[in-house]
Motif scaffolding. Sequence first.
Motif, mmCIF file in Angstrom:
data_model
loop_
_atom_site.group_PDB
_atom_site.id
_atom_site.type_symbol
_atom_site.label_atom_id
_atom_site.label_comp_id
_atom_site.label_asym_id
_atom_site.label_seq_id
_atom_site.Cartn_x
_atom_site.Cartn_y
_atom_site.Cartn_z
ATOM 1 N N ILE A 42 -1.945 -2.296 72.823
ATOM 2 C CA ILE A 42 -2.192 -2.983 74.098
ATOM 3 C C ILE A 42 -0.878 -3.478 74.707
ATOM 4 C CG2 ILE A 42 -3.274 -5.020 75.135
ATOM 5 C CD1 ILE A 42 -5.581 -4.610 73.102
ATOM 6 N N ALA A 43 0.020 -3.990 73.874
ATOM 7 C CA ALA A 43 1.320 -4.452 74.373
ATOM 8 C C ALA A 43 2.129 -3.288 74.941
ATOM 9 C CB ALA A 43 2.094 -5.136 73.249
ATOM 10 N N THR A 44 2.013 -2.111 74.328
ATOM 11 C CA THR A 44 2.757 -0.935 74.779
ATOM 12 C C THR A 44 2.233 -0.425 76.117
ATOM 13 O OG1 THR A 44 3.237 -0.301 72.489
ATOM 14 C CG2 THR A 44 3.427 1.427 74.145
ATOM 15 N N GLU A 45 0.953 -0.642 76.389
ATOM 16 C CA GLU A 45 0.354 -0.164 77.634
ATOM 17 C C GLU A 45 1.032 -0.734 78.869
ATOM 18 O OE1 GLU A 45 -3.767 -1.129 77.279
ATOM 19 O OE2 GLU A 45 -4.206 0.539 75.905
ATOM 20 N N ASN A 46 1.699 -1.876 78.729
ATOM 21 C CA ASN A 46 2.371 -2.502 79.866
ATOM 22 C C ASN A 46 3.768 -1.935 80.114
ATOM 23 O OD1 ASN A 46 0.223 -4.355 80.342
ATOM 24 N ND2 ASN A 46 0.946 -5.625 78.646
ATOM 25 N N SER A 91 4.820 4.004 78.584
ATOM 26 C CA SER A 91 3.819 3.817 77.525
ATOM 27 C C SER A 91 3.326 5.134 76.946
ATOM 28 C CB SER A 91 2.630 3.007 78.055
ATOM 29 O OG SER A 91 2.005 3.673 79.144
ATOM 30 N N PHE A 92 3.370 6.210 77.742
ATOM 31 C CA PHE A 92 2.898 7.512 77.267
ATOM 32 C C PHE A 92 3.787 8.077 76.156
ATOM 33 C CE2 PHE A 92 5.510 8.118 81.073
ATOM 34 C CZ PHE A 92 6.433 9.067 80.659
ATOM 35 N N PHE A 93 4.941 7.455 75.893
ATOM 36 C CA PHE A 93 5.775 7.866 74.764
ATOM 37 C C PHE A 93 5.131 7.492 73.430
ATOM 38 C CE2 PHE A 93 10.365 7.976 76.701
ATOM 39 C CZ PHE A 93 9.973 9.021 77.523
ATOM 40 N N GLY A 94 4.224 6.554 73.453
ATOM 41 C CA GLY A 94 3.642 6.044 72.218
ATOM 42 C C GLY A 94 2.738 7.047 71.527
ATOM 43 N N THR A 95 2.570 6.882 70.224
ATOM 44 C CA THR A 95 1.686 7.744 69.442
ATOM 45 C C THR A 95 0.237 7.531 69.861
ATOM 46 O OG1 THR A 95 3.192 7.620 67.558
ATOM 47 C CG2 THR A 95 0.930 8.317 67.096
ATOM 48 N N CYS A 96 -0.492 8.609 70.096
ATOM 49 C CA CYS A 96 -1.915 8.501 70.415
ATOM 50 C C CYS A 96 -2.647 7.919 69.212
ATOM 51 C CB CYS A 96 -2.495 9.868 70.753
ATOM 52 S SG CYS A 96 -1.834 10.614 72.255
ATOM 53 N N PHE A 117 10.234 4.374 69.488
ATOM 54 C CA PHE A 117 9.734 3.746 70.713
ATOM 55 C C PHE A 117 9.312 2.304 70.418
ATOM 56 C CE2 PHE A 117 6.455 3.591 74.303
ATOM 57 C CZ PHE A 117 7.415 3.288 75.245
ATOM 58 N N THR A 118 8.076 1.905 70.656
ATOM 59 C CA THR A 118 7.692 0.518 70.371
ATOM 60 C C THR A 118 7.282 0.327 68.917
ATOM 61 O OG1 THR A 118 5.370 0.829 71.021
ATOM 62 C CG2 THR A 118 6.911 0.163 72.750
ATOM 63 N N GLY A 119 7.031 1.416 68.192
ATOM 64 C CA GLY A 119 6.786 1.299 66.765
ATOM 65 C C GLY A 119 5.359 1.422 66.303
ATOM 66 N N TYR A 120 4.466 2.046 67.106
ATOM 67 C CA TYR A 120 3.065 2.168 66.681
ATOM 68 C C TYR A 120 2.954 2.988 65.390
ATOM 69 C CZ TYR A 120 -2.012 2.889 66.961
ATOM 70 O OH TYR A 120 -3.365 2.914 66.681
ATOM 71 N N SER A 121 3.559 4.161 65.351
ATOM 72 C CA SER A 121 3.478 4.986 64.141
ATOM 73 C C SER A 121 4.232 4.339 62.988
ATOM 74 C CB SER A 121 4.003 6.395 64.418
ATOM 75 O OG SER A 121 5.326 6.355 64.930
ATOM 76 N N LEU A 122 5.292 3.614 63.298
ATOM 77 C CA LEU A 122 6.054 2.906 62.266
ATOM 78 C C LEU A 122 5.212 1.797 61.637
ATOM 79 C CD1 LEU A 122 8.777 2.532 60.850
ATOM 80 C CD2 LEU A 122 9.513 1.131 62.794
#
Length: 230
Positions: free
Chosen positions: A34-38, A42-47, A72-77
């Motif tokens: 949700i934080a990445t959506e802003n 944001s489309f760089f993030g892992t689905c 990127f923001t670290g979702y997959s990390l």
Amino acid sequence: MPNPVVVQSEELYKYILETSVYPREAEPLKELRIATENHPLSFFGTCPDAGQLMAMILKLVNAKKTIEIGVFTGYSLLLTALTIPEDGKITAIDAYRKTYNDIGLPIIRKAGLEHKINFIESQALPVLDKLLEDAENEGSFDFAFVDADKDNYWNYHKRLMKLVMVGGVIIYDNTLWGGTVALPEEAVHEEKRVLRQSAIEFNKSLSADPCVEISLVSIGDGSTICRRIS
């Protein structure tokens, strides 16, 4: 310009997310998504559906020592840190740390997972080459995830095939490039043509590599799962 997910039906993709992904998404991952959506990129993030598959694979191979190229923001990390054991370690490489520091790191710290991560702010190739200077690093990683500059995927692959153990898994993201790999060049937006060609060439090279078993999965923007066999 973002790539569309491979599942072209918005209704079907929403069904997948709401039925099997979001209900099982850990709270820190949800917070970071949700934080990445802003963020404007944001489309760089892992689905999140691709992330769910990745978490299952991490568990299937009992991954403990992993490497990630592109953060990127670290979702997959964060997903990896949540999945591997308490004493597991992740080598995370990205040339630009600020986005991770601003968005992902506070959530990772709150989740108590920062100790699992060694973040290296650098272009990836010099780091991989440095790791390979130490013979003890060869075949020492269980798992690798690559979501970075597509025109370097084959360069990453050649090095990761030395770093990841036989039986280990490497996942490459965005290998269908929004489905454009199957379209004639003239039907593809000019901004996407160069990296579309990079994806086509990488997929062809990977298919011919006898040292891996592969599965090109039509999830997210396309992910290729490789298992090193020699």
